[in-house]
Every structure is written in C-alpha cells, then in structure tokens.
Design an enzyme around this catalytic site. Structure first.
Site, PDB file in Angstrom:
ATOM      1  N   GLN A  65       0.839  -1.206   0.000  1.00 29.58           N
ATOM      2  CA  GLN A  65       0.000   0.000   0.000  1.00 29.58           C
ATOM      3  C   GLN A  65       0.878   1.261   0.000  1.00 29.58           C
ATOM      4  O   GLN A  65       1.827   1.351   0.774  1.00 29.58           O
ATOM      5  CB  GLN A  65      -0.905   0.011   1.235  1.00 29.58           C
ATOM      6  CG  GLN A  65      -1.953  -1.091   1.225  1.00 29.58           C
ATOM      7  CD  GLN A  65      -3.159  -0.773   0.347  1.00 29.58           C
ATOM      8  OE1 GLN A  65      -3.140   0.165  -0.444  1.00 29.58           O
ATOM      9  NE2 GLN A  65      -4.206  -1.558   0.472  1.00 29.58           N
ATOM     10  N   TYR A  98      -6.023 -12.996  -2.081  1.00 36.76           N
ATOM     11  CA  TYR A  98      -5.259 -11.848  -2.590  1.00 36.76           C
ATOM     12  C   TYR A  98      -4.265 -11.392  -1.511  1.00 36.76           C
ATOM     13  O   TYR A  98      -4.253 -10.231  -1.123  1.00 36.76           O
ATOM     14  CB  TYR A  98      -6.180 -10.678  -2.984  1.00 36.76           C
ATOM     15  CG  TYR A  98      -7.274 -11.096  -3.938  1.00 36.76           C
ATOM     16  CD1 TYR A  98      -7.039 -11.115  -5.314  1.00 36.76           C
ATOM     17  CD2 TYR A  98      -8.521 -11.501  -3.470  1.00 36.76           C
ATOM     18  CE1 TYR A  98      -8.040 -11.532  -6.189  1.00 36.76           C
ATOM     19  CE2 TYR A  98      -9.520 -11.918  -4.343  1.00 36.76           C
ATOM     20  CZ  TYR A  98      -9.271 -11.926  -5.696  1.00 36.76           C
ATOM     21  OH  TYR A  98     -10.255 -12.350  -6.567  1.00 36.76           O
ATOM     22  N   GLU A 137      -2.356 -16.076  -3.494  1.00 35.96           N
ATOM     23  CA  GLU A 137      -1.946 -14.921  -4.307  1.00 35.96           C
ATOM     24  C   GLU A 137      -1.446 -15.445  -5.653  1.00 35.96           C
ATOM     25  O   GLU A 137      -0.760 -16.466  -5.695  1.00 35.96           O
ATOM     26  CB  GLU A 137      -0.821 -14.195  -3.540  1.00 35.96           C
ATOM     27  CG  GLU A 137      -0.025 -13.191  -4.326  1.00 35.96           C
ATOM     28  CD  GLU A 137      -0.882 -12.057  -4.830  1.00 35.96           C
ATOM     29  OE1 GLU A 137      -0.856 -11.819  -6.047  1.00 35.96           O
ATOM     30  OE2 GLU A 137      -1.569 -11.413  -4.015  1.00 35.96           O
ATOM     31  N   ASP A 159      -9.136  -8.636  -0.568  1.00 31.96           N
ATOM     32  CA  ASP A 159      -8.667  -7.304  -0.950  1.00 31.96           C
ATOM     33  C   ASP A 159      -8.292  -7.371  -2.430  1.00 31.96           C
ATOM     34  O   ASP A 159      -7.121  -7.394  -2.780  1.00 31.96           O
ATOM     35  CB  ASP A 159      -7.451  -6.932  -0.075  1.00 31.96           C
ATOM     36  CG  ASP A 159      -6.975  -5.504  -0.325  1.00 31.96           C
ATOM     37  OD1 ASP A 159      -7.565  -4.823  -1.184  1.00 31.96           O
ATOM     38  OD2 ASP A 159      -6.002  -5.077   0.327  1.00 31.96           O
ATOM     39  N   CYS A 184     -10.921  -1.166  -3.480  1.00 33.19           N
ATOM     40  CA  CYS A 184     -10.362   0.111  -3.957  1.00 33.19           C
ATOM     41  C   CYS A 184     -11.222   0.659  -5.090  1.00 33.19           C
ATOM     42  O   CYS A 184     -10.837   1.604  -5.771  1.00 33.19           O
ATOM     43  CB  CYS A 184      -8.915  -0.070  -4.422  1.00 33.19           C
ATOM     44  SG  CYS A 184      -8.744  -1.280  -5.736  1.00 33.19           S
TER      45      CYS A 184
END
Length: 452
Positions: A285, A314, A335, A383, A410
């Site tokens: 991030q 994720y 992932e 996420d 997001c």
C-alpha cells in the site's frame, strides 16, 4: 439535443461532482463536465466540445466561488490527475468520498438501508506516498521527469509532486539531473528510441530505506557505475538500486528481467508492528499510515477469536495475513504473483510467525480446492484489484459457511456489484467504512463486513 457551438460562453451553476472530481453543470438537462469547478459555484463556461449526450466546458471566470474551494491550487495537479481534487478543502474531500460510496451502493446495489460511516481521514494529506513511478521524456530538447497530461502521453514536467514523500521527490530530481549530466537518452514512444523509460522510487515510511529502480529499454546503461556512486553518496538511505528491462512498446510498466545494480533487492518497512521485505514489483500500500488504519479497521470488523481459521485471499506480500496471525489459530493466504508469495513466506520467517501458509494460485480455484480438503474458515479477508471479485470466488467463499467476510475494496462500483452477488449467496452487508488512502485524489478505499 444540444444547440451549442465550440467557444460559446455561457453562465452556469455547477450542481455536482463526477466520481473523478469534475464539476457537472446542466443547461436544459444537457450536462457539461468542467475541470476545476465545484458544486454551488456559478461560472462563465467556455464550450470546448459537445457530443450527443454530454459536453466538456472550461472555466473562463468564477462568478461565485464555493466555500469549499482551496485558493491558489497548482493547475498541473488537476491537469495531470496527480491530485485531481486538490482544489477541494480536506473536510469536503472526505465528504465527497463518503457520498461516492453512498451513491454506488444506492444505484448499483439498490442499498439505501446501509449507513456508510464518515470517511476515515488523516492529518498528513500531502507527502504521503511511499512509492513513485515517474516517466522520463524529452521536452523542448531537455530530459524531464513529470507526469502525463490526463488522457495523453504529453509529459508535463513536475518537480514537487505534492502527494509524494518529499525525499522521493528529491531522489527523482537528482536522478533526472544525473541523466542530463551523462546525456542518457530518455525513451521516445513514437520513434521507439532512447534508454530510460521510468524512474521508480520506494521509501519505507517507518524505516526510511530507499530503493531506486531504473526501467530501461535494454540492459546496458552507459556510465552506470558513476550514476550509482553519485546517488548513494547523495542519499545514504538508498539500500537498493535495481534495473528492470522492458523491451516491449506497450503500456506495461515492467518487463520480465530484474537486475541488482547496488545493495539488496528489497527494502524493509514496518506495518502494524511486523517487518516486511518489499521487492521492486511487489504490491505494498502506497500510504503506510492509512493502510495501517485500514487493516486495523478490517481486523476490528472481523472480531477474531483465538481458535479461528482465517483465509486471506489476494494475500500479496502477506500484510493482512501476518497482521492477524497472532490473534487466531491458523491463516491461509493465496496470491497469483509468485514473487509476492515468496516475499510473504520470507516475511513470515522474518517475524517468526509459524501459523500461516501461503499458496500461489487464483483465489477462486484455490478456495474450491481448500473446501474439498476440508479447510473450514471462520473468517475470510478479501482485498481484490480494481475489477473486484470473480463470480466463482464469491460462490466458493460463501460455500465455506464462514461467519464473516471482510471485503477491502479500492473500487466502490465493482464492490457494489459484488454486494448483490453476496446477497444472492446468503450473506448480508453489515457496515461500510470509507478510508482515505489517497488524499487529494478522487480514489477511495473502503472496508466492509458481510455476515452469514
């Protein structure tokens, strides 16, 4: 139908903002989008372009300004989209983001009964980005670093990026000066010539460690030893200088090949008390302080118990999985990016965390496999990227019968679409908390809770 001609000047009132922060004005129900115009303002607008359903206008004069306007904004930040709502006061930015989430929940998910909490903001609403990816181009015969004008590939030279860590700005400018001094040619998109495409700089928010990556069209860089020496002498915090070779001529930032030019191939930083190794390509991030608040909120929403089994879909380099590990019995992370999974494993070792397993794979197929193997999660964290969740994933996640699913998003629009899919599978949206990870820009993150 519109009856406007290019360059007509009309006086209009701005009534709304689009989700990207442009002002909306309507004349006889025909909408115009106007940059740098805020709701409640009366402007003299020049008609720039008209289409069948909407047009674009430009402010010629402010007849009446909004109380939420910030005076003296650098128009380059709006023009390039670096900080496309920096003309709005910070409290108004937080309201704008909350309203964005409310709007999509009401329009897309038909949800008017969910209270969207006030956006979680920050005191540090400039200079927060811990990573920069800056294009290098020739402008008026000189090598420049900056940002592309919106919807174009015209580079606007920028020296102070407003939202980036100040030391990152300094490293970018000093690297630009070295490229000028040694006459190293910037990439030319049309002629496909030149060497340096982008400069990427990452800086650990807590550690201060810096990584510089030069993204080039080929391996050989003239006088690279002198560049490395000058950079590391000027900035003692640089612990890694990397090169990424990208020979393709598309829009992808990275090519497949990475080389270490100096130091190690990662920097370290801390988040919520754990230490992370962050490599060149890995996702981390960009606003550490607010990411800590975001993850903390996600942990609070999950209401974890000591004997919980948790899945982190994720999982990236492990930031959520490792943040919850000490609160639960077992965490499984999945992932698609192999290098991130290797990173995550190292990060678990680095922090002496033993109850986490990371797997390379697609969240949807791995989830289905785990179900077959009898892994029964109590809580699932998701996420996903901007495109949201895969329908198959939602089916396998809800099949697990997990008591809570904590969804970090997001992109409010794909989130709202997924809300409907979760409801079809018997999960109800309980709460939504917008978090301002990207102050001065129109982007909004949110954390939400679904329960069975």
């Amino acid at each position: 139908m519109n009856n406007f001609n290019k360059n007509d000047i009309v006086e209009v009132e701005v009534i709304d903002l689009t989700h990207e922060g442009a002002g909306v004005a309507k004349i006889d129900n025909y909408p115009f989008f106007v940059e740098n115009a805020l709701p409640g303002e009366v402007i003299k607008m020049r008609v720039m372009k008209t289409g069948k359903n909407f047009g674009y206008g430009k402010v010629e004069e402010y007849v009446k300004e909004s109380d939420d306007r910030v005076g003296d904004v650098n128009s380059q930040y709006l023009r390039t989209g670096i900080a496309d709502i920096s003309h709005l006061t910070y409290p108004a930015q937080l309201d704008f983001k909350k309203k964005q989430v409310e709007t999509v929940l009401s329009k897309v998910a038909k949800k008017n009964d969910i209270t969207v909490m006030d956006t979680l903001g920050t005191e540090n609403n400039t200079g927060y980005r811990n990573k920069a990816q800056i294009p290098v181009r020739r402008v008026n015969g000189q090598t420049e670093t900056g940002f592309f004008r919106k919807n174009s590939h015209d580079l606007v030279p920028v020296e102070d990026f407003l939202i980036q860590d100040k030391e990152i700005d300094q490293v970018v400018l000093y690297t630009r000066d070295l490229l000028r001094r040694f006459d190293i040619k910037p990439y030319h998109e049309i002629n496909k010539t030149g060497l340096i495409r982008n400069i990427m700089v990452r800086r650990g928010h807590h550690s201060g460690e810096i990584m510089v990556t030069l993204i080039t069209t080929k391996k050989k860089i003239f006088r690279i030893d002198q560049i490395v020496e000058a950079l590391t002498e000027k900035f003692p915090n640089i612990v890694s200088i990397m090169q990424n070779v990208n020979e393709s001529h598309g829009n992808a930032l990275f090519g497949p090949d990475w080389f270490v030019l100096y130091g190690k191939e990662y920097i370290e930083d801390q988040m919520l008390g754990n230490t992370y190794q962050i490599s060149g390509p890995s996702f981390y991030q960009v606003n550490t302080e607010m990411a800590e608040k975001l993850y903390q909120k996600a942990i609070d929403f999950a209401d974890l118990k000591e004997d919980d089994v948790v899945i982190d879909a994720y999982s990236g380099i492990g930031s959520i999985a490792l943040s919850v590990a000490d609160k639960v019995k077992k965490v499984y992370g999945v992932e698609t990016v192999e290098s991130a999974v290797i990173n995550a494993g190292k990060n678990a070792e680095l922090n002496d965390i033993k109850n986490v397993d990371f797997t390379v794979g697609k969240a949807e197929t791995t989830m289905a496999r785990w179900l077959e193997e009898g892994i029964e999660p109590d809580v699932i964290f998701v996420d996903p990227p901007r495109k949201g969740l895969d329908e198959e994933f939602i089916k396998s996640a809800t099949k697990t019968g997990a008591r809570s699913i904590v969804y970090v998003s997001c992109n409010p629009s794909t989130f709202a679409r997924d809300v409907l899919r979760f409801e079809e599978e018997g999960y109800k949206l309980q709460k939504v908390q917008p978090v301002d990870l990207f102050p001065q820009t129109h982007h909004v993150e949110l954390v939400s809770l679904f329960t069975k």
